[in-house]
Design a protein around this motif. Structure first.
Motif, PDB file in Angstrom:
ATOM      1  N   ILE A  76       0.805  -1.224   0.000  1.00 17.11           N
ATOM      2  CA  ILE A  76       0.000   0.000   0.000  1.00 17.11           C
ATOM      3  C   ILE A  76       0.837   1.272   0.000  1.00 17.11           C
ATOM      4  O   ILE A  76       0.548   2.226  -0.741  1.00 17.11           O
ATOM      5  CB  ILE A  76      -0.954   0.021   1.216  1.00 17.11           C
ATOM      6  CG1 ILE A  76      -1.866  -1.205   1.193  1.00 17.11           C
ATOM      7  CG2 ILE A  76      -1.773   1.303   1.237  1.00 17.11           C
ATOM      8  CD1 ILE A  76      -2.775  -1.286  -0.008  1.00 17.11           C
ATOM      9  N   MET A  77       1.882   1.308   0.788  1.00 15.29           N
ATOM     10  CA  MET A  77       2.570   2.570   1.029  1.00 15.29           C
ATOM     11  C   MET A  77       3.284   3.161  -0.183  1.00 15.29           C
ATOM     12  O   MET A  77       3.325   4.396  -0.322  1.00 15.29           O
ATOM     13  CB  MET A  77       3.555   2.412   2.193  1.00 15.29           C
ATOM     14  CG  MET A  77       2.867   2.201   3.530  1.00 15.29           C
ATOM     15  SD  MET A  77       1.524   3.388   3.838  1.00 15.29           S
ATOM     16  CE  MET A  77       2.432   4.926   3.852  1.00 15.29           C
ATOM     17  N   PRO A  78       3.880   2.368  -1.087  1.00 21.55           N
ATOM     18  CA  PRO A  78       4.571   3.009  -2.220  1.00 21.55           C
ATOM     19  C   PRO A  78       3.693   3.980  -2.995  1.00 21.55           C
ATOM     20  O   PRO A  78       4.113   5.098  -3.307  1.00 21.55           O
ATOM     21  CB  PRO A  78       4.998   1.809  -3.083  1.00 21.55           C
ATOM     22  CG  PRO A  78       5.167   0.700  -2.106  1.00 21.55           C
ATOM     23  CD  PRO A  78       4.073   0.909  -1.090  1.00 21.55           C
ATOM     24  N   HIS A  79       2.477   3.571  -3.321  1.00 24.22           N
ATOM     25  CA  HIS A  79       1.574   4.482  -4.027  1.00 24.22           C
ATOM     26  C   HIS A  79       0.642   5.215  -3.068  1.00 24.22           C
ATOM     27  O   HIS A  79       0.111   6.276  -3.405  1.00 24.22           O
ATOM     28  CB  HIS A  79       0.736   3.727  -5.066  1.00 24.22           C
ATOM     29  CG  HIS A  79      -0.114   2.638  -4.490  1.00 24.22           C
ATOM     30  ND1 HIS A  79       0.357   1.361  -4.271  1.00 24.22           N
ATOM     31  CD2 HIS A  79      -1.408   2.625  -4.083  1.00 24.22           C
ATOM     32  CE1 HIS A  79      -0.604   0.613  -3.770  1.00 24.22           C
ATOM     33  NE2 HIS A  79      -1.692   1.352  -3.641  1.00 24.22           N
ATOM     34  N   GLY A  80       0.459   4.664  -1.877  1.00 24.78           N
ATOM     35  CA  GLY A  80      -0.446   5.285  -0.912  1.00 24.78           C
ATOM     36  C   GLY A  80       0.033   6.635  -0.414  1.00 24.78           C
ATOM     37  O   GLY A  80      -0.783   7.497  -0.073  1.00 24.78           O
ATOM     38  N   ILE A  81       1.356   6.841  -0.394  1.00 22.91           N
ATOM     39  CA  ILE A  81       1.872   8.124   0.088  1.00 22.91           C
ATOM     40  C   ILE A  81       1.491   9.268  -0.851  1.00 22.91           C
ATOM     41  O   ILE A  81       1.549  10.440  -0.464  1.00 22.91           O
ATOM     42  CB  ILE A  81       3.407   8.075   0.265  1.00 22.91           C
ATOM     43  CG1 ILE A  81       4.094   7.702  -1.049  1.00 22.91           C
ATOM     44  CG2 ILE A  81       3.790   7.106   1.358  1.00 22.91           C
ATOM     45  CD1 ILE A  81       5.604   7.735  -0.970  1.00 22.91           C
TER      46      ILE A  81
END
Length: 256
Positions: free
Chosen positions: A185-190
């Motif tokens: 989630i975090m790679p694009h979630g940021i």
């Protein structure tokens, strides 16, 4: 239904998502016809006739740049309006916490059947990356764009949208181990999550402005510019989700 099934099957053979192809068809065919009908209705209602031969030919590149610049300017103005950013963030956090809690109360087994690193990999292996990128981008941007202007209905509309997004993300976080969640989630979630929060803040602010002030058209226009200004954010997020996140997931799975 048979025709749709045949079209879907043909697109699957080409490794193209049906929703992405449908979006392209709408942009190229349906929307221009719809816009032409609206223009005709406007001219009939106002008794104004435009001779398109006398109008300057629009340049798509110049128009796109102008709209994006205006959108970025309005985004900067919104970012300085801390109270609405804070309000949208709190609603999102509340949704995340609620989704996490509800899932841990007995829904984790059901949701875990649809969530997992391996399940996401099947989609990326089956379809063309460009098709997935377009589908993710248009889907997320459409939601964000609608959220930005949904304040014309009430403040509940943008608040509900960002709340639901928080609930979904919280439910996913509840069933995935922390490392899996972080990698997936975090790679694009940021990039994507702040984009949704900005869209919700714009919609909530618009609802307040329409209630408190008279110049409603200008506020709606500014919210629409914000919707356009969010497009690059979701394009970047979709690119990361399509081309970078799967790479990180593969590295992570190999390290297990």
């Amino acid at each position: 239904m048979t025709a749709v099934s045949l079209i879907t099957a043909a697109l699957n053979l080409l490794n193209v998502l049906f929703s992405e192809a449908a979006t392209l068809a709408i942009l190229l065919v349906v929307r221009p016809v719809f816009s032409l009908c609206l223009a005709g209705m406007y001219m009939a209602h106002t008794n104004r006739i435009f001779d398109v031969r006398t109008l300057p030919e629009p340049r798509l590149s110049h128009t796109a740049v102008r709209l994006l610049v205006n959108g970025f300017r309005e985004l900067c103005n919104l970012a300085r309006d801390i109270k609405w950013i804070t309000a949208a963030s709190l609603v999102f956090i509340a949704g995340f916490a609620g989704g996490y809690w509800i899932t841990t109360q007995g829904l984790s087994k059901i949701i875990s059947q649809f969530v997992g690193l391996e399940k996401g990999g099947i989609v990326f292996e089956r379809y063309l990356p460009v098709s997935i990128f377009a589908d993710i981008f248009f889907h997320n941007w459409r939601i964000a764009a609608f959220t930005s202007v949904s304040g014309v209905y009430s403040i509940a509309a943008p608040a509900t949208i960002v709340l639901v997004n928080g609930i979904i993300l919280g439910a996913v976080a509840a069933v995935l181990p922390f490392t899996d969640f972080y990698v997936a989630i975090m790679p694009h979630g940021i990039v994507e999550i702040p984009g949704f929060i900005l869209a919700a803040a714009a919609g909530m602010r618009l609802a307040y402005q329409l209630l408190a002030r008279k110049e409603k058209a200008s506020y709606i226009k500014r919210a629409a510019y914000i919707a356009l200004g969010l497009a690059p954010f979701f394009a970047v997020a979709a690119f990361i989700e399509t081309f970078i996140t799967p790479f990180f997931i593969k590295l992570y799975l190999k390290s297990l």
